[in-house]
Design an enzyme around this catalytic site. Structure first.
Site, PDB file in Angstrom:
ATOM      1  CG  HIS A   2      -2.042   1.002   1.344  1.00  0.00           C
ATOM      2  ND1 HIS A   2      -1.586   2.266   1.807  1.00  0.00           N
ATOM      3  CD2 HIS A   2      -3.179   1.048   1.136  1.00  0.00           C
ATOM      4  CE1 HIS A   2      -2.906   2.939   1.792  1.00  0.00           C
ATOM      5  NE2 HIS A   2      -3.744   2.016   1.634  1.00  0.00           N
ATOM      6  CG  ASP A  30       0.802  -2.374   6.275  1.00  0.00           C
ATOM      7  OD1 ASP A  30      -0.144  -2.493   6.894  1.00  0.00           O
ATOM      8  OD2 ASP A  30       0.625  -1.735   5.021  1.00  0.00           O
ATOM      9  CD  GLN A  69      -6.725  -4.525   4.473  1.00  0.00           C
ATOM     10  OE1 GLN A  69      -7.738  -5.119   4.660  1.00  0.00           O
ATOM     11  NE2 GLN A  69      -6.965  -3.125   4.086  1.00  0.00           N
ATOM     12  CE  LYS A  73      -7.242  -0.086   6.521  1.00  0.00           C
ATOM     13  NZ  LYS A  73      -7.756   0.206   5.365  1.00  0.00           N
ATOM     14  CB  CYS A 124      -3.896   3.276  -1.562  1.00  0.00           C
ATOM     15  SG  CYS A 124      -4.963   4.455  -1.163  1.00  0.00           S
TER      16      CYS A 124
HETATM   17  N1  PMP Z   1      -1.748  -0.719   4.600  1.00  0.00           N
HETATM   18  C1  PMP Z   1      -2.608  -1.332   4.002  1.00  0.00           C
HETATM   19  C2  PMP Z   1      -2.435  -2.889   3.442  1.00  0.00           C
HETATM   20  C3  PMP Z   1      -4.014  -0.968   3.993  1.00  0.00           C
HETATM   21  O1  PMP Z   1      -4.887  -1.861   3.199  1.00  0.00           O
HETATM   22  C4  PMP Z   1      -4.309   0.186   4.264  1.00  0.00           C
HETATM   23  C5  PMP Z   1      -5.529   0.831   4.235  1.00  0.00           C
HETATM   24  N2  PMP Z   1      -5.936   0.656   3.211  1.00  0.00           N
HETATM   25  C6  PMP Z   1      -3.082   1.091   4.802  1.00  0.00           C
HETATM   26  C7  PMP Z   1      -1.975   0.402   4.994  1.00  0.00           C
HETATM   27  C8  PMP Z   1      -3.454   2.245   5.399  1.00  0.00           C
HETATM   28  O2  PMP Z   1      -4.110   2.439   6.686  1.00  0.00           O
HETATM   29  P1  PMP Z   1      -4.653   3.917   6.963  1.00  0.00           P
HETATM   30  O3  PMP Z   1      -5.066   4.539   6.082  1.00  0.00           O
HETATM   31  O4  PMP Z   1      -5.523   3.438   8.048  1.00  0.00           O
HETATM   32  O5  PMP Z   1      -3.437   4.711   7.543  1.00  0.00           O
END
Ligand code: PMP
Length: 395
Positions: free
Chosen positions: A105, A183, A186, A209, A351
Site C-alpha cells: 500500500h 504492515d 489488513q 478497519k 492506494c
Molecule cells: N496498509 C494496508 C495494507 C492497507 O490496506 C491500508 C488501508 N487501506 C493502509 C496500510 C493504510 O491504512 P490507514 O489509511 O488506516 O493508515
C-alpha cells in the site's frame, strides 16, 4: 442505500462500527470527559484508566509483552512514518538498502521513498511470483543479499488478499541482521496475530478497519527497539522533566505520545477489541474464508469476469479480499452500477499504484472485501450486480 438494504463490501477500506463502540464514545463525552494523565479528580482518573485499559486489551490481543510496547497513533500510515522518521533516521544511511515489496500500500512505500531520498539510501522491491499470487521467494532471497537495514512488508495485501508468511520473512531477514516491520492493516482485523511468535520488530495497524473509530491506530514495537528510538514529536505528556535548554523523555509508551491523545478513540478502540474478542478472531477468519471461497467460485464462473491473476486461488493463503475485472467495463462504472443496487464496493488503484498499474498492468480494479457481518447473500447480491453491469454494457 438507494432504497435497498445496504450490502457493505468495502471492509478493506474501513469497517462498520458496533453500537458498543459508538456507545463508548458517547459514554466518555457524557459521563467522564476529561484529559488523561493530569487530573487527580475522579473523571480524569476514569478516562486515564479506560485509555490504559484499551492499550492493555490491544497488547493482549496481539501478544505484546506490555503496554510499553503499544504506541497509539492516528493510523497505520502514521505508525509506519513514525518508524521511518525515527528508527529510519538513526539507522539508514547513505547507500544503505531498504526492502519492501511490489504489493505494498502507498502507506508502506512513500515513507520509505522519503527516507531513501533524505538519506541517499536505496529502495528495493521483492517481486511477485509468476502467478501474481504472492511474493517470489527467489526475489526475496536475491534482495536479502543486499543486506537491507529494514524489511517492511504487508501481512495481507489489500488488493490481492495474499497472506504473506511474515514469520518466515522475519526469520530470514533477522538472519541477515535486518529489522522487520509488518504492515498489519489488513491482518489484525481478520485473524489472530501474535507479534511474539512472528518476532517482528514493528507491527502497524488501524482501529477503523477493526470495528473501531477513525483517527486511532497503533504501532507495536519491541521494547528494546523503542528504548533506543528518539521521540518524533515534542510537547506535553512525552516528558519526565523539562529545563530551559533540555528535557528528559517520559517512560514508554508515553515518550511517543506528545500532546493530548485521541482519548475517545483509544477508549472506543478498547470497546472494539472487546467485541472482536467476544466473537473470536479464529471464528472471523473461518467465516471470511468461507465467504472468500464462495465469492471466488461465483465470480470466476461468470463469463468475462476475471478473478484469477489477482491473488491466490487457495483461501488458506488469502484473506477476505477479492479483486476482479469485467472485460470491457471500467471499474468505476462497475462500482456505480453496484451502488444503484445498494452494494458498496471499491474501484480504483486501491492506494497500490506500483502493483495495480505497474505489475498487474491495470488502470484500476474492482474489489469486494468482507468482514464478520457479511454473508453469502451479500455475495449473491454482488453477483446479481455484475449481471446487471453485463446487461447494461452488453458484454
Ligand atoms: N496498509 C494496508 C495494507 C492497507 O490496506 C491500508 C488501508 N487501506 C493502509 C496500510 C493504510 O491504512 P490507514 O489509511 O488506516 O493508515
Amino acid at each position: 442505500m438507494n432504497g435497498k438494504r445496504l450490502v457493505y463490501l468495502d471492509n478493506a477500506a474501513t469497517s462498520q462500527k458496533p453500537n458498543k463502540v459508538i456507545d463508548a464514545i458517547h459514554d466518555y463525552y457524557t459521563q467522564y470527559n476529561a484529559n488523561i494523565h493530569r487530573g487527580v479528580y475522579k473523571i480524569s482518573e476514569r478516562a486515564t484508566e479506560e485509555y490504559i485499559n484499551s492499550k492493555q486489551k490491544l497488547a493482549d490481543m496481539v501478544g505484546a509483552s506490555s503496554i510499553e510496547e503499544i504506541i497509539y497513533v492516528r493510523n497505520t500510515t502514521e505508525a509506519i512514518n513514525l518508524v521511518a522518521l525515527t528508527w529510519g533516521e538513526m539507522n539508514v544511511k547513505k547507500g544503505d538498502h531498504i526492502l519492501i515489496s511490489q504489493m505494498e500500500h502507498h502507506s508502506n512505500i512513500i515513507p520509505w521513498q522519503m527516507l531513501a531520498k533524505r538519506n541517499d539510501a536505496v529502495l528495493d522491491y521483492i517481486e511477485l511470483d509468476d502467478n501474481k499470487a504472492g511474493l517470489s521467494e527467489d526475489s526475496f532471497k536475491e534482495q536479502l543479499d543486499k543486506d537491507p537495514k529494514i524489511v517492511s512488508i504487508a501481512h495481507v495485501s489489500n488488493v490481492l488478499g495474499s497472506i504473506n508468511d511474515v514469520k518466515k520473512i522475519t526469520k530470514l531477514a533477522h538472519d541477515r541482521g535486518a529489522f522487520v516491520l509488518v504492515d498489519g492493516a489488513q491482518s489484525a482485523p481478520h485473524m489472530k496475530v501474535d507479534v511474539a511468535d512472528l518476532d517482528c520488530d514493528f507491527f502497524a495497524l488501524s482501529a477503523h478497519k477493526m470495528l473501531g473509530p477513525t483517527g486511532i491506530g497503533a504501532l507495536y514495537a519491541k521494547r528494546e527497539v523503542l528504548d533506543k528510538m528518539p521521540p518524533l514529536f515534542g510537547g506535553g505528556d512525552m516528558i519526565k522533566s523539562v529545563s530551559m535548554q533540555t528535557y528528559t523523555p517520559n517512560d514508554l509508551p508515553w515518550k511517543f505520545e506528545a500532546g493530548t491523545s485521541n482519548i475517545e478513540g483509544g477508549i472506543a478502540f478498547g470497546a472494539a477489541i472487546d467485541y472482536l474478542d467476544g466473537v473470536g478472531l479464529d471464528s472471523i477468519r473461518k467465516h471470511e474464508k468461507k465467504l472468500t471461497e464462495y465469492a471466488i467460485k461465483s465470480l470466476s464462473e461468470i463469463d468475462g469476469v476475471r478473478v484469477f491473476g489477482y491473488g491466490p486461488k487457495e483461501t488458506d493463503k488469502r484473506g477476505g479480499v477479492v479483486s476482479f475485472s469485467i472485460r470491457g467495463v471500467h471499474p468505476h462504472d462497475v462500482a456505480t452500477i453496484f451502488d444503484s443496487d445498494g452494494v458498496a464496493i471499491r474501484a480504483g488503484h486501491h492506494c497500490a499504484m506500483p502493483l495495480v498499474t505497474g505489475v498487474l498492468g491495470q488502470g484500476s480494479l474492482s474489489r469486494i472485501s468482507f468482514y464478520l457481518y457479511n454473508d453469502i447473500d451479500d455475495i449473491d447480491k454482488a453477483v446479481r450486480a455484475i449481471e446487471k453491469v453485463k446487461k447494461i454494457f452488453k458484454c
